[in-house]
Design an enzyme around this catalytic site. Structure first.
Site, PDB file in Angstrom:
ATOM      1  N   ASP A 372       5.492  -2.710   6.771  1.00 50.53           N
ATOM      2  CA  ASP A 372       5.674  -3.085   5.392  1.00 50.53           C
ATOM      3  C   ASP A 372       4.536  -4.032   5.124  1.00 50.53           C
ATOM      4  O   ASP A 372       4.333  -5.013   5.666  1.00 50.53           O
ATOM      5  CB  ASP A 372       7.000  -3.684   5.517  1.00 50.53           C
ATOM      6  CG  ASP A 372       7.761  -3.686   3.992  1.00 50.53           C
ATOM      7  OD1 ASP A 372       6.881  -4.010   3.032  1.00 50.53           O
ATOM      8  OD2 ASP A 372       8.899  -3.654   3.835  1.00 50.53           O
ATOM      9  N   ARG A 374       4.701  -5.121   1.573  1.00 51.85           N
ATOM     10  CA  ARG A 374       5.214  -5.502   0.164  1.00 51.85           C
ATOM     11  C   ARG A 374       4.917  -6.792  -0.114  1.00 51.85           C
ATOM     12  O   ARG A 374       5.036  -7.441  -1.257  1.00 51.85           O
ATOM     13  CB  ARG A 374       6.342  -4.984  -0.078  1.00 51.85           C
ATOM     14  CG  ARG A 374       6.620  -3.572  -0.260  1.00 51.85           C
ATOM     15  CD  ARG A 374       8.034  -3.027  -0.470  1.00 51.85           C
ATOM     16  NE  ARG A 374       8.782  -3.267   0.763  1.00 51.85           N
ATOM     17  CZ  ARG A 374      10.006  -2.670   1.002  1.00 51.85           C
ATOM     18  NH1 ARG A 374      10.777  -2.522   0.029  1.00 51.85           N
ATOM     19  NH2 ARG A 374      10.914  -3.042   1.825  1.00 51.85           N
TER      20      ARG A 374
END
Length: 485
Positions: A372, A374
């Site tokens: 991830d 983000r």
């Protein structure tokens, strides 16, 4: 004498009086903070056009002279504008270009003579349709570091700069709309929603205020969020963009960077001015883009069902006199991109043992090297821009989003998981894997939290078959649910 040429008299660059009439704001949202005490201190605009293209610029005694930028100052006058347009060669105070990746399309329009390079936008009637801010967080150089809090009020907050002939562009636009979703029409038919003629119409349309926001990074603040030095951050971005932005290295005096990434959109149901009032119920979802599900309805994840559920809850809250917020970030595929996401899909479906919840995150790591990117530590800025201090109902199971928000001082009263009957069959793998990894299980997914269901939950499987008549018959083997059934 210095190798530059000025625009001819009468051009838009040298007619600030004419331009100012077109930029007089139709609405005003900043109040007294927009007043200037000494507009004459604004430097004369340098609208010279370089006779040669510089590969990079350097700071120092003989370098450019960027205009004022005092990030976090209490007023627009004390802070200064974000100046990033290409016509201010010596005075811009930002690295990068407006509109992120879309700036490439503008370059195509310029080279094909489809746009007049001398064009100035007329900003007067583009001003916000709703009152948002100003709030104390706007004046905290550490609280909002990912975009310009004054980006929606350029003609109001920086009018004297426009008077001088500066080309300052909005990075936020606030408008209103009626949106229509088939899920809302379905909710009306089934009685989950009731039309009131204000927030929700009988045909399923709902009324919203919405804001589009482009990123403007304050590099010292970004570096502090990640616990790294500003130099290390600049060097990493310079390297990973294949040296696209040499001024990250050569211009330490420029603290703003307009990154070539997607922005975000805020959708608001109910009165935006009620958002800061903690006594008024606030429902909120922070959603990261998923084109496959959000737009096209792919059932491999819960993105669209969870988003539409949040919209229903926002409508209900607004109908009770509260406010609902959905923030939509352009972070496709956990900010790894859609190509990476699809590669991961193929690995998940073809791996030995099938698409298992126990291998959900491992497949992403095998393809991308990370699960991830983000980085939710940057996400809460938009909530502070809106004046949020308390969320009564947070429509999210994400531990990363929850922790990022509360760590900035915003209170969350209740976390709401997606209803089990809204989870698509092939998305049970996602829910089971995320709950086991730390996502909020609520009462609906408690069995997934202890890992007992991980190997029981499987998604569809793909083979190495690529012939359509055979390939289309695959993908019917989803088994189990994140509830342990």
């Amino acid at each position: 004498e210095d190798g530059r040429r000025l625009k001819a008299p009468g051009s838009p660059w040298s007619s600030p009086t004419v331009r100012r009439l077109e930029d007089t704001p139709c609405t005003r949202v900043l109040g007294d903070s927009a007043a200037y005490g000494d507009a004459l201190s604004i430097p004369e605009v340098d609208l010279g056009e370089a006779s040669a293209m510089a590969l990079t610029t350097h700071d120092g005694s003989y370098g450019p002279e960027p205009v004022l930028m005092n990030w976090g100052a209490k007023t627009p006058e004390l802070r200064g504008p974000v100046l990033a347009t290409s016509r201010h060669n010596t005075q811009r105070n930002s690295i990068g270009a407006h509109s992120g990746g879309y700036s490439i399309y503008r370059a195509l329009a310029v080279v094909t003579k489809n746009v007049d390079e001398d064009h100035f936008p007329k900003l007067g009637m583009t001003t916000p349709v709703a009152q948002i801010g100003p709030f104390p967080a706007w004046h905290d150089p550490k609280r909002i570091v990912t975009f310009d809090p004054y980006g929606h009020a350029i003609s109001e907050g920086f009018g004297p700069w426009l008077d001088r002939g500066y080309d300052i562009r909005p990075t936020i636009a606030v408008t209103k709309a009626h949106i229509e979703l088939p899920e809302c029409r379905e909710a009306l038919r089934e009685g989950r929603l009731v039309a009131d003629g204000k927030v929700l119409m009988a045909d399923g349309q709902s009324f919203v205020t919405k804001a589009a926001i482009e990123p403007v990074w304050y590099l010292p603040g970004i570096a502090e969020r990640f616990g790294v030095s500003e130099d290390a951050l600049r060097q990493s971005i310079f390297k990973e963009t294949n040296s696209m932005y040499p001024e990250l290295i050569t211009r330490r005096d420029l603290k703003l960077f307009l990154p070539p990434i997607g922005g975000l959109t805020v959708y608001i149901w109910g009165d935006p001015e009620k958002i800061p009032d903690e006594s008024v119920e606030l429902t909120c979802r922070v959603h990261d883009e998923c084109n496959g599900s959000d737009v096209f309805g792919s059932d491999i994840c819960t993105c669209r069902p969870y988003l539409t559920h949040a919209i229903e809850e926002c409508i209900k809250t607004a109908q009770k006199g509260g406010t609902g917020i959905c923030v939509y970030f352009r972070k496709e595929g956990r900010a790894l991109g859609e190509v990476t996401k699809y590669l991961v899909y193929n690995m998940r479906k073809r791996q030995e043992g099938g698409d298992k919840a126990s291998e959900y995150f491992n497949c992403t790591r095998e393809v991308a090297g990370v699960t991830d990117t983000r980085f939710q530590v940057l996400m809460p800025d938009v909530l502070h821009w809106l004046g949020v201090t308390k969320i009564h109902r947070f429509i999210s199971m994400s531990d990363m989003k929850h922790d990022a928000i509360v760590n900035t001082g915003i209170k969350i009263e209740e976390r709401v998981e997606i209803p089990p009957d809204m989870v698509p069959k092939d998305a049970q793998v996602e829910i089971a894997a995320k709950v086991f990894a730390g996502y909020h299980a609520g009462k609906s997914y408690e069995k997934a939290a202890d890992g007992s269901t991980l190997d029981q939950v499987k998604g569809r499987e793909y083979s190495a078959e690529i012939e359509y008549v055979k390939s289309v018959e695959e993908g019917t083997g989803a088994e189990g649910t994140a509830q342990g059934q």
